[in-house]
Design a protein around this motif. Structure first.
Motif, PDB file in Angstrom:
ATOM      1  N   TYR A  57      -3.847  -4.169  -2.601  1.00  0.00           N
ATOM      2  CA  TYR A  57      -3.386  -3.206  -1.597  1.00  0.00           C
ATOM      3  C   TYR A  57      -4.145  -1.878  -1.610  1.00  0.00           C
ATOM      4  O   TYR A  57      -4.280  -1.244  -0.566  1.00  0.00           O
ATOM      5  CB  TYR A  57      -1.879  -2.978  -1.750  1.00  0.00           C
ATOM      6  CG  TYR A  57      -1.105  -4.196  -1.291  1.00  0.00           C
ATOM      7  CD1 TYR A  57      -1.009  -4.504   0.064  1.00  0.00           C
ATOM      8  CD2 TYR A  57      -0.526  -5.081  -2.193  1.00  0.00           C
ATOM      9  CE1 TYR A  57      -0.337  -5.627   0.507  1.00  0.00           C
ATOM     10  CE2 TYR A  57       0.151  -6.210  -1.768  1.00  0.00           C
ATOM     11  CZ  TYR A  57       0.240  -6.482  -0.401  1.00  0.00           C
ATOM     12  OH  TYR A  57       0.895  -7.603   0.036  1.00  0.00           O
TER      13      TYR A  57
ATOM     14  N   SER B  54       0.815  -1.215   0.000  1.00  0.00           N
ATOM     15  CA  SER B  54       0.000   0.000   0.000  1.00  0.00           C
ATOM     16  C   SER B  54       0.851   1.269   0.000  1.00  0.00           C
ATOM     17  O   SER B  54       0.560   2.201  -0.751  1.00  0.00           O
ATOM     18  CB  SER B  54      -0.989   0.006   1.177  1.00  0.00           C
ATOM     19  OG  SER B  54      -0.566  -0.774   2.227  1.00  0.00           O
ATOM     20  N   TRP B  55       1.933   1.284   0.804  1.00  0.00           N
ATOM     21  CA  TRP B  55       2.681   2.544   0.903  1.00  0.00           C
ATOM     22  C   TRP B  55       3.587   2.762  -0.311  1.00  0.00           C
ATOM     23  O   TRP B  55       3.653   3.872  -0.847  1.00  0.00           O
ATOM     24  CB  TRP B  55       3.465   2.576   2.206  1.00  0.00           C
ATOM     25  CG  TRP B  55       3.981   3.917   2.636  1.00  0.00           C
ATOM     26  CD1 TRP B  55       5.181   4.172   3.210  1.00  0.00           C
ATOM     27  CD2 TRP B  55       3.302   5.197   2.551  1.00  0.00           C
ATOM     28  NE1 TRP B  55       5.305   5.509   3.496  1.00  0.00           N
ATOM     29  CE2 TRP B  55       4.166   6.165   3.098  1.00  0.00           C
ATOM     30  CE3 TRP B  55       2.055   5.614   2.057  1.00  0.00           C
ATOM     31  CZ2 TRP B  55       3.827   7.525   3.170  1.00  0.00           C
ATOM     32  CZ3 TRP B  55       1.726   6.967   2.119  1.00  0.00           C
ATOM     33  CH2 TRP B  55       2.605   7.901   2.673  1.00  0.00           C
TER      34      TRP B  55
ATOM     35  N   GLU C  85       3.887  -4.138  11.445  1.00  0.00           N
ATOM     36  CA  GLU C  85       5.282  -3.946  11.859  1.00  0.00           C
ATOM     37  C   GLU C  85       5.460  -4.010  13.373  1.00  0.00           C
ATOM     38  O   GLU C  85       6.501  -4.416  13.881  1.00  0.00           O
ATOM     39  CB  GLU C  85       5.806  -2.593  11.354  1.00  0.00           C
ATOM     40  CG  GLU C  85       6.074  -2.519   9.855  1.00  0.00           C
ATOM     41  CD  GLU C  85       7.461  -3.060   9.491  1.00  0.00           C
ATOM     42  OE1 GLU C  85       8.041  -3.841  10.265  1.00  0.00           O
ATOM     43  OE2 GLU C  85       7.949  -2.692   8.399  1.00  0.00           O
TER      44      GLU C  85
ATOM     45  N   HIS D  75       7.923  -8.010  -6.337  1.00  0.00           N
ATOM     46  CA  HIS D  75       8.526  -9.332  -6.570  1.00  0.00           C
ATOM     47  C   HIS D  75       7.518 -10.293  -7.210  1.00  0.00           C
ATOM     48  O   HIS D  75       7.824 -11.471  -7.356  1.00  0.00           O
ATOM     49  CB  HIS D  75       9.139  -9.894  -5.282  1.00  0.00           C
ATOM     50  CG  HIS D  75       8.174 -10.158  -4.164  1.00  0.00           C
ATOM     51  ND1 HIS D  75       8.459 -11.010  -3.123  1.00  0.00           N
ATOM     52  CD2 HIS D  75       6.921  -9.683  -3.905  1.00  0.00           C
ATOM     53  CE1 HIS D  75       7.439 -11.057  -2.285  1.00  0.00           C
ATOM     54  NE2 HIS D  75       6.504 -10.250  -2.737  1.00  0.00           N
ATOM     55  N   ARG D  76       6.339  -9.791  -7.599  1.00  0.00           N
ATOM     56  CA  ARG D  76       5.320 -10.651  -8.219  1.00  0.00           C
ATOM     57  C   ARG D  76       5.030 -10.190  -9.650  1.00  0.00           C
ATOM     58  O   ARG D  76       4.545  -9.072  -9.858  1.00  0.00           O
ATOM     59  CB  ARG D  76       4.022 -10.607  -7.417  1.00  0.00           C
ATOM     60  CG  ARG D  76       4.208 -11.163  -6.015  1.00  0.00           C
ATOM     61  CD  ARG D  76       2.882 -11.347  -5.315  1.00  0.00           C
ATOM     62  NE  ARG D  76       3.115 -11.723  -3.927  1.00  0.00           N
ATOM     63  CZ  ARG D  76       3.399 -12.959  -3.531  1.00  0.00           C
ATOM     64  NH1 ARG D  76       3.458 -13.931  -4.408  1.00  0.00           N
ATOM     65  NH2 ARG D  76       3.608 -13.219  -2.251  1.00  0.00           N
TER      66      ARG D  76
ATOM     67  N   ALA E 295      -1.627   5.398   3.584  1.00  0.00           N
ATOM     68  CA  ALA E 295      -1.690   5.309   2.121  1.00  0.00           C
ATOM     69  C   ALA E 295      -3.113   5.563   1.622  1.00  0.00           C
ATOM     70  O   ALA E 295      -3.321   6.242   0.605  1.00  0.00           O
ATOM     71  CB  ALA E 295      -1.225   3.916   1.693  1.00  0.00           C
TER      72      ALA E 295
HETATM   73  N1  LIG Z   1       0.615   1.539   4.624  1.00  0.00           N
HETATM   74  C1  LIG Z   1       0.872   2.763   5.047  1.00  0.00           C
HETATM   75  O1  LIG Z   1      -0.018   3.640   5.051  1.00  0.00           O
HETATM   76  C2  LIG Z   1       2.233   3.125   5.539  1.00  0.00           C
HETATM   77  C3  LIG Z   1       3.221   2.170   5.677  1.00  0.00           C
HETATM   78  N2  LIG Z   1       4.468   2.546   6.104  1.00  0.00           N
HETATM   79  C4  LIG Z   1       5.547   1.576   6.226  1.00  0.00           C
HETATM   80  O2  LIG Z   1       5.911   1.133   4.921  1.00  0.00           O
HETATM   81  C5  LIG Z   1       6.427  -0.200   4.978  1.00  0.00           C
HETATM   82  C6  LIG Z   1       5.659  -1.056   3.969  1.00  0.00           C
HETATM   83  O3  LIG Z   1       4.334  -1.098   4.447  1.00  0.00           O
HETATM   84  P1  LIG Z   1       3.058  -1.356   3.544  1.00  0.00           P
HETATM   85  O4  LIG Z   1       3.242  -0.882   2.167  1.00  0.00           O
HETATM   86  O5  LIG Z   1       1.910  -0.826   4.342  1.00  0.00           O
HETATM   87  O6  LIG Z   1       2.999  -2.939   3.592  1.00  0.00           O
HETATM   88  P2  LIG Z   1       2.021  -3.904   2.789  1.00  0.00           P
HETATM   89  O7  LIG Z   1       1.783  -5.063   3.656  1.00  0.00           O
HETATM   90  O8  LIG Z   1       0.865  -3.114   2.279  1.00  0.00           O
HETATM   91  O9  LIG Z   1       2.906  -4.329   1.529  1.00  0.00           O
HETATM   92  C7  LIG Z   1       4.162  -4.913   1.676  1.00  0.00           C
HETATM   93  C8  LIG Z   1       4.718  -5.147   0.290  1.00  0.00           C
HETATM   94  O10 LIG Z   1       6.066  -5.617   0.400  1.00  0.00           O
HETATM   95  C9  LIG Z   1       6.156  -6.826  -0.340  1.00  0.00           C
HETATM   96  N3  LIG Z   1       7.168  -7.716   0.205  1.00  0.00           N
HETATM   97  C10 LIG Z   1       7.139  -8.405   1.364  1.00  0.00           C
HETATM   98  N4  LIG Z   1       8.256  -9.144   1.501  1.00  0.00           N
HETATM   99  C11 LIG Z   1       8.990  -8.926   0.373  1.00  0.00           C
HETATM  100  C12 LIG Z   1      10.239  -9.414  -0.096  1.00  0.00           C
HETATM  101  N5  LIG Z   1      10.982 -10.245   0.642  1.00  0.00           N
HETATM  102  N6  LIG Z   1      10.674  -8.978  -1.295  1.00  0.00           N
HETATM  103  C13 LIG Z   1       9.946  -8.119  -2.018  1.00  0.00           C
HETATM  104  N7  LIG Z   1       8.764  -7.611  -1.636  1.00  0.00           N
HETATM  105  C14 LIG Z   1       8.294  -8.020  -0.449  1.00  0.00           C
HETATM  106  C15 LIG Z   1       4.764  -7.438  -0.241  1.00  0.00           C
HETATM  107  O11 LIG Z   1       4.592  -8.420  -1.234  1.00  0.00           O
HETATM  108  P3  LIG Z   1       3.474  -9.578  -1.126  1.00  0.00           P
HETATM  109  O12 LIG Z   1       2.242  -9.010  -1.728  1.00  0.00           O
HETATM  110  O13 LIG Z   1       4.063 -10.682  -1.906  1.00  0.00           O
HETATM  111  O14 LIG Z   1       3.311  -9.919   0.345  1.00  0.00           O
HETATM  112  C16 LIG Z   1       3.927  -6.198  -0.476  1.00  0.00           C
HETATM  113  O15 LIG Z   1       3.889  -5.845  -1.825  1.00  0.00           O
HETATM  114  C17 LIG Z   1       6.234  -0.669   6.435  1.00  0.00           C
HETATM  115  O16 LIG Z   1       7.436  -0.551   7.121  1.00  0.00           O
HETATM  116  C18 LIG Z   1       5.193   0.313   6.997  1.00  0.00           C
HETATM  117  O17 LIG Z   1       5.349   0.514   8.388  1.00  0.00           O
HETATM  118  C19 LIG Z   1       4.779   3.845   6.383  1.00  0.00           C
HETATM  119  C20 LIG Z   1       3.829   4.819   6.260  1.00  0.00           C
HETATM  120  C21 LIG Z   1       2.484   4.545   5.827  1.00  0.00           C
END
Ligand SMILES: NC(=O)C1=CN([C@@H]2O[C@H](COP(=O)(O)OP(=O)(O)OC[C@H]3O[C@@H](n4cnc5c(N)ncnc54)[C@H](OP(=O)(O)O)[C@@H]3O)[C@@H](O)[C@H]2O)C=CC1
Ligand SMILES: O=C(CO)COP(=O)(O)O
Length: 337
Positions: A49, A11-12, A282, A32-33, A141
């Motif tokens: 997302y 999402s972010w 997290e 990665h997909r 997000a």
């Molecule tokens: N969401 C928000 O509003 C906010 C989030 N953040 C921070 O941003 C970071 C990401 O959060 P967010 O986007 O919400 O998380 P999400 O759970 O929405 O998405 C995580 C993404 O990372 C991918 N991912 C996970 N493991 C791997 C890997 N080993 N290699 C490549 N890609 C991978 C996931 O893929 P898959 O679909 O395959 O699981 C997915 O696309 C976190 O640290 C969060 O705290 C900060 C501010 C705002």
């Protein structure tokens, strides 16, 4: 116009890639997909997302990390904390020139107790890093993609790099401030998730607004105590990346950490909560890291300790709250000791 890669299409990462594409930057979003890259390129959606969002046509995705590594002079790392070591390590094999790195992840690596920028330095190696800027603050997000007014902070010891990132991201709905306090910004962003889990738990227990206000305020006190001892500026914790992010995460239905805590407070076991979430929470791993940091720096963090016992030692949420309430009497203000 900058050439920018965003690593991570959750999402972010997706919301920030939209901002950057809308700001006119040549933006490549890495996932990665392969099926997700195809969906983004062909349907201009990322339904898992951000189900109700249409992505701009100029936002391109790839599942090829080598292409993502070569594309940009600025690389935004937006994968969860647990994936940073692997993704940055792989990236380091695929790129030779320096880049400006931006990270937006909110966590601490358990056991090593590295902050995200430290973890990135270790896994990328110093040869690739021009600077690392952390972008953090109260910013769900789901609201950024609706272009609702949002404020964040770009922090770097090199203020010129923070200002460059400020210029890249800033627009009419996303206002970006700068800071030199990387430690304070990273600690505030990571630890607010711990307190948001606890706030979700007290809401799940239907303890109401007094309990939540207490958690936000006393939570900020223990985050500040630790953050100052680690070298953060006390004022940072009263700012967007401290109090601001704590407020939004403890009070918003968008928060994954609050929602997970809420289910725990209602009595669901942790495994079931994580299965239902389907997105990163997290605060779970960060609770372990924060508990370890409290011991390392000899700082009292009673809310963190109580949550640690609920998550990892089978204490019930009600027992944990009861015990917090009957702790030894003390003055409210302790000047970060
Ligand atoms: N969401 C928000 O509003 C906010 C989030 N953040 C921070 O941003 C970071 C990401 O959060 P967010 O986007 O919400 O998380 P999400 O759970 O929405 O998405 C995580 C993404 O990372 C991918 N991912 C996970 N493991 C791997 C890997 N080993 N290699 C490549 N890609 C991978 C996931 O893929 P898959 O679909 O395959 O699981 C997915 O696309 C976190 O640290 C969060 O705290 C900060 C501010 C705002
Ligand atoms: O950091 C965030 C908002 O600023 C997102 O918090 P959650 O991961 O709890 O949704």
């Amino acid at each position: 116009m900058e050439r920018i890669t965003v690593l991570g299409a959750g999402s972010w990462g997706t919301a920030l890639a939209i901002v950057l594409a809308e700001n006119g930057h040549d933006t490549l979003l890495w996932t990665h997909r392969q099926n997700q890259a195809d969906e983004i390129n062909n349907q201009h959606t990322n339904k898992k997302y951000l189900p109700d969002t249409t992505l701009p046509a100029n936002l391109v995705a790839t599942a090829n990390l080598a292409e993502a590594a070569q594309h940009a002079t600025t690389i935004v790392v937006a994968v969860p904390t647990k994936a940073i070591r692997e993704v940055c390590g792989n990236l380091a094999q695929l790129r030779q020139e320096k880049a400006l790195f931006v990270h937006v992840s909110k966590g601490i690596e358990p056991d090593t107790l590295l902050r995200i920028s430290e973890l990135m330095r270790e896994s990328l190696g110093t040869d690739l890093i021009e600077d690392i800027v952390v972008l953090s603050g109260p910013s769900h997000a789901e609201e950024v993609v609706l272009q609702h007014p949002t404020t964040v902070t770009a922090a770097c010891e090199n203020i010129a790099a923070a200002e460059k990132v400020q210029d890249m991201f800033m627009n009419g709905y996303l206002r970006v401030y700068t800071s030199e306090d990387v430690t304070g910004v990273e600690i505030g962003g990571a630890l607010k998730n711990v307190i948001a889990l606890a706030a979700g738990i007290t809401d799940g227990l239907t303890y109401g607004d007094n309990a939540k206000a207490a958690l936000i305020t006393r939570g900020l006190a223990e985050i500040t105590r630790l953050g100052v001892k680690m070298g953060g500026n006390p004022f940072t914790f009263a700012g967007l990346t401290g109090m601001g992010d704590l407020i939004v995460t403890c009070t918003s239905v968008h928060s994954r950490n609050w929602r997970a805590g809420n289910m725990l407070g209602k009595g669901l076991p942790l495994e079931e909560v994580l299965e239902q979430m389907g997105m990163v929470v997290e605060g779970i791993r960060t609770t372990k890291a924060a508990h370890q940091l409290a011991q390392k720096y000899d700082v009292a963090m009673p809310i963190t300790a109580a949550l640690y016992d609920v998550l990892f030692s089978d204490k019930t949420p009600k027992e944990a709250v009861d015990e917090l309430m009957i702790r030894m009497k003390k003055p409210e203000i302790d000047e970060f000791q």
